[in-house]
Design an enzyme around this catalytic site. Structure first.
Site, PDB file in Angstrom:
ATOM      1  N   ASP A  92       0.790  -1.227   0.000  1.00 17.43           N
ATOM      2  CA  ASP A  92       0.000   0.000   0.000  1.00 17.43           C
ATOM      3  C   ASP A  92       0.825   1.282   0.000  1.00 17.43           C
ATOM      4  O   ASP A  92       0.347   2.338   0.370  1.00 17.43           O
ATOM      5  CB  ASP A  92      -0.893  -0.002   1.242  1.00 17.43           C
ATOM      6  CG  ASP A  92      -0.095  -0.302   2.508  1.00 17.43           C
ATOM      7  OD1 ASP A  92       1.118  -0.051   2.501  1.00 17.43           O
ATOM      8  OD2 ASP A  92      -0.688  -0.788   3.497  1.00 17.43           O
ATOM      9  N   GLU A 114      -0.292  -8.998  -1.097  1.00 16.19           N
ATOM     10  CA  GLU A 114      -0.827  -8.455   0.171  1.00 16.19           C
ATOM     11  C   GLU A 114      -2.082  -7.610  -0.114  1.00 16.19           C
ATOM     12  O   GLU A 114      -2.231  -6.475   0.361  1.00 16.19           O
ATOM     13  CB  GLU A 114       0.213  -7.634   0.934  1.00 16.19           C
ATOM     14  CG  GLU A 114      -0.096  -7.459   2.417  1.00 16.19           C
ATOM     15  CD  GLU A 114       0.931  -6.576   3.127  1.00 16.19           C
ATOM     16  OE1 GLU A 114       0.971  -5.371   2.887  1.00 16.19           O
ATOM     17  OE2 GLU A 114       1.697  -7.118   3.937  1.00 16.19           O
ATOM     18  N   GLU A 128      -2.066   5.035   3.124  1.00 21.33           N
ATOM     19  CA  GLU A 128      -2.025   3.625   2.712  1.00 21.33           C
ATOM     20  C   GLU A 128      -3.408   3.019   2.479  1.00 21.33           C
ATOM     21  O   GLU A 128      -3.579   2.192   1.573  1.00 21.33           O
ATOM     22  CB  GLU A 128      -1.254   2.791   3.746  1.00 21.33           C
ATOM     23  CG  GLU A 128       0.242   3.073   3.796  1.00 21.33           C
ATOM     24  CD  GLU A 128       0.624   4.285   4.643  1.00 21.33           C
ATOM     25  OE1 GLU A 128      -0.296   4.928   5.230  1.00 21.33           O
ATOM     26  OE2 GLU A 128       1.813   4.604   4.729  1.00 21.33           O
ATOM     27  N   HIS A 205       7.032   5.365  12.622  1.00 20.49           N
ATOM     28  CA  HIS A 205       7.249   6.168  11.407  1.00 20.49           C
ATOM     29  C   HIS A 205       5.958   6.688  10.776  1.00 20.49           C
ATOM     30  O   HIS A 205       6.000   7.547   9.910  1.00 20.49           O
ATOM     31  CB  HIS A 205       8.012   5.353  10.356  1.00 20.49           C
ATOM     32  CG  HIS A 205       7.195   4.254   9.722  1.00 20.49           C
ATOM     33  ND1 HIS A 205       6.301   4.475   8.713  1.00 20.49           N
ATOM     34  CD2 HIS A 205       7.128   2.932   9.988  1.00 20.49           C
ATOM     35  CE1 HIS A 205       5.731   3.331   8.365  1.00 20.49           C
ATOM     36  NE2 HIS A 205       6.206   2.377   9.125  1.00 20.49           N
ATOM     37  N   ARG A 207       2.926   8.299   9.002  1.00 20.82           N
ATOM     38  CA  ARG A 207       2.683   9.713   8.664  1.00 20.82           C
ATOM     39  C   ARG A 207       1.622  10.338   9.562  1.00 20.82           C
ATOM     40  O   ARG A 207       1.767  11.468  10.023  1.00 20.82           O
ATOM     41  CB  ARG A 207       2.225   9.810   7.200  1.00 20.82           C
ATOM     42  CG  ARG A 207       3.305  10.285   6.262  1.00 20.82           C
ATOM     43  CD  ARG A 207       2.745  10.537   4.865  1.00 20.82           C
ATOM     44  NE  ARG A 207       3.692  11.223   4.031  1.00 20.82           N
ATOM     45  CZ  ARG A 207       4.773  10.684   3.474  1.00 20.82           C
ATOM     46  NH1 ARG A 207       5.059   9.419   3.677  1.00 20.82           N
ATOM     47  NH2 ARG A 207       5.573  11.409   2.724  1.00 20.82           N
ATOM     48  N   HIS A 238      13.877   5.305  12.178  1.00 21.49           N
ATOM     49  CA  HIS A 238      13.577   5.441  10.747  1.00 21.49           C
ATOM     50  C   HIS A 238      14.410   6.588  10.188  1.00 21.49           C
ATOM     51  O   HIS A 238      14.735   7.530  10.903  1.00 21.49           O
ATOM     52  CB  HIS A 238      12.073   5.726  10.616  1.00 21.49           C
ATOM     53  CG  HIS A 238      11.537   5.619   9.213  1.00 21.49           C
ATOM     54  ND1 HIS A 238      11.744   6.591   8.264  1.00 21.49           N
ATOM     55  CD2 HIS A 238      10.791   4.669   8.602  1.00 21.49           C
ATOM     56  CE1 HIS A 238      11.143   6.239   7.132  1.00 21.49           C
ATOM     57  NE2 HIS A 238      10.560   5.065   7.316  1.00 21.49           N
TER      58      HIS A 238
END
Ligand code: UD1
Ligand code: UDP
Length: 385
Positions: A92, A114, A128, A205, A207, A238
């Site tokens: 995604d 996936e 995503e 990480h 967003r 990250h």
């Protein structure tokens, strides 16, 4: 043509690249976008994959639109000269959806690995949830990791015949990698491994967590470190500077917080196997930790991976600072609670997902037949026994 661009896609695509190269039916041409640079190259190096094409789109502080347009533009040019029988995209990310769109516009069938994960909230995870729904609209073959993800696709009217339940290829990658027990390149981790100290492994990480929520995660870690001096908190940070600026100031100088660069996959999975518990907002880590029997506290409001939550190994705790401190405290100090979560389960795969995926692709291209689908109840029992 597998196309991928970020660390998790690379990890989850590596078993498929291997299986394609083994197959007599295919010539495997690997294309990377370079959405991630160091974190992508780290995985390709580990798995010995040398991409045939590299769009090299990475820019510091890249916007979602830049990732999308630079990927589509690069693939538009590549597909003028190099037209694969099918492209394979994973998950995604924006690389994944951009590649699916570019292939679709060129009339190239899209295989979605996936497929079918859904949180039910278009804005979380962002972007995503939207990315994977867009890819589902234009894919020709949907490789769903679990029966739950297949049911999500059926509910959106994806034809049954175009869906194959394969298991998640991350379990193929994990099972192959974790058994190797690679040495840590950071001597502090090697010392920690022999110390017997309890380890809290943390990754963050997402967003939608950046900003206030992530600063709260940093403050929560500092409070946990002060309250539990015998615990070692390990945070492989990250590469995103936005993440580092939010989380790291609060834990700077704490003797029991160990911040590292992103770990090579072999080292990360070894650290996971040594950890007492895991605090994360990662998708992949939510899938890997349960198969190693590690309790996972997920710093999100929802998840598209409900299987391990239902099995009791994963708990959703959100991103509230006090809540993170309380939930970690409970798991560290309440043995009953800990034991109720710390059992190895494997709803996500049995290590054979790549083989099932490649057979399904062979059927799509009329050169083979698909295999029996992954069934968590039946196959995981067989894998364990
Ligand atoms: C991306 C994916 C996300 C996935 C995550 C895995 C999108 C929109 N997001 O998020 O779905 O969960 O990867 O980690 O596709 N950077 C580097 N070097 C690297 C990697 C990143 O410097 O090797 C820095 C850059 O400043 C970059 C920033 O990190 O601008 C963010 O990277 P980006 O790929 O845009 O988003 P992620 O948050 O990594
Ligand atoms: N991972 C890794 N090194 C690290 C941290 C994570 O190899 O330092 C692996 C982890 O095992 C998992 C994947 O990276 O397979 C998850 O990537 P990430 O959390 O960046 O993305 P997500 O899965 O949330 O999309």
């Amino acid at each position: 043509m597998p196309i991928y661009g970020t660390r998790p896609e690379a990890i989850k695509m590596a078993p498929i690249v291997d299986a394609l190269k083994e197959s007599k039916h295919f010539q495997c041409v690997v294309t990377v976008t370079g959405q991630h640079r160091t974190m992508l190259d780290q995985v390709n190096n580990l798995f010995g994959i040398e991409p045939d094409h590299d769009l090299n789109i990475h820019q510091q502080g890249q916007s979602l639109c830049a990732i999308m347009t630079r990927t589509i533009d690069g693939l538009d040019r590549l597909f003028q000269t190099d037209k694969p029988a099918a492209v394979i995209v994973q998950g995604d990310t924006t690389t994944s959806t951009a590649a699916a769109i570019a292939a679709f516009y060129h009339g190239i069938p899209v295989v979605h690995v996936e497929a079918g994960l859904r949180s039910g909230d278009l804005f979380s995870p962002f972007p995503e949830e939207a990315n994977r729904k867009i890819t589902s609209q234009i894919a020709s073959l949907h490789l769903a990791p679990t029966s739950t993800s297949k049911a999500n696709l059926l509910a959106e009217n994806v034809p049954d015949k175009d869906i194959v339940v394969t298991g998640n290829t991350v379990i193929d990658a994990l099972l192959n990698t974790v058994q190797k027990e690679v040495p840590f390149s950071d001597p502090r981790l090697e010392d920690l491994a022999v110390s017997g100290r309890r380890i809290l492994l943390v990754t963050t990480h997402r967003r939608e967590n950046q900003g206030n929520a992530m600063q709260g995660v940093g403050r929560a870690l500092a409070r946990i470190a002060d309250a539990e001096p015998d615990l070692m908190i390990v945070l492989p940070a990250h590469k995103n500077p936005v993440v580092r600026e939010a989380v790291l100031p609060a834990v700077e100088g704490k003797p029991n917080v160990l911040v590292t660069e992103p770990l090579a996959y072999g080292e990360f999975t070894r650290l996971l196997s040594l950890s007492h518990l895991v605090l994360t907002d990662s998708g992949g880590v939510q899938e890997e930790a349960p198969s190693l029997g590690k309790p996972v506290l997920v710093m999100r409001e929802n998840t598209e991976r409900p299987e391990a939550v239902h099995a009791g190994t994963v708990a959703l705790i959100g991103t509230d600072e006090n809540c993170i401190v309380d939930e970690v405290d409970r798991l560290l100090n309440d043995a009953e609670r800990y034991n109720s979560m710390a059992h190895a389960i494997n709803p996500y795969g049995d290590g054979l997902a790549a083989d099932r995926s490649v057979c399904a692709i062979a059927e799509l291209l009329v050169v083979g037949v698909r295999k029996k689908e992954f069934n968590a109840l039946r196959d995981v029992r067989i894998a364990v026994s």
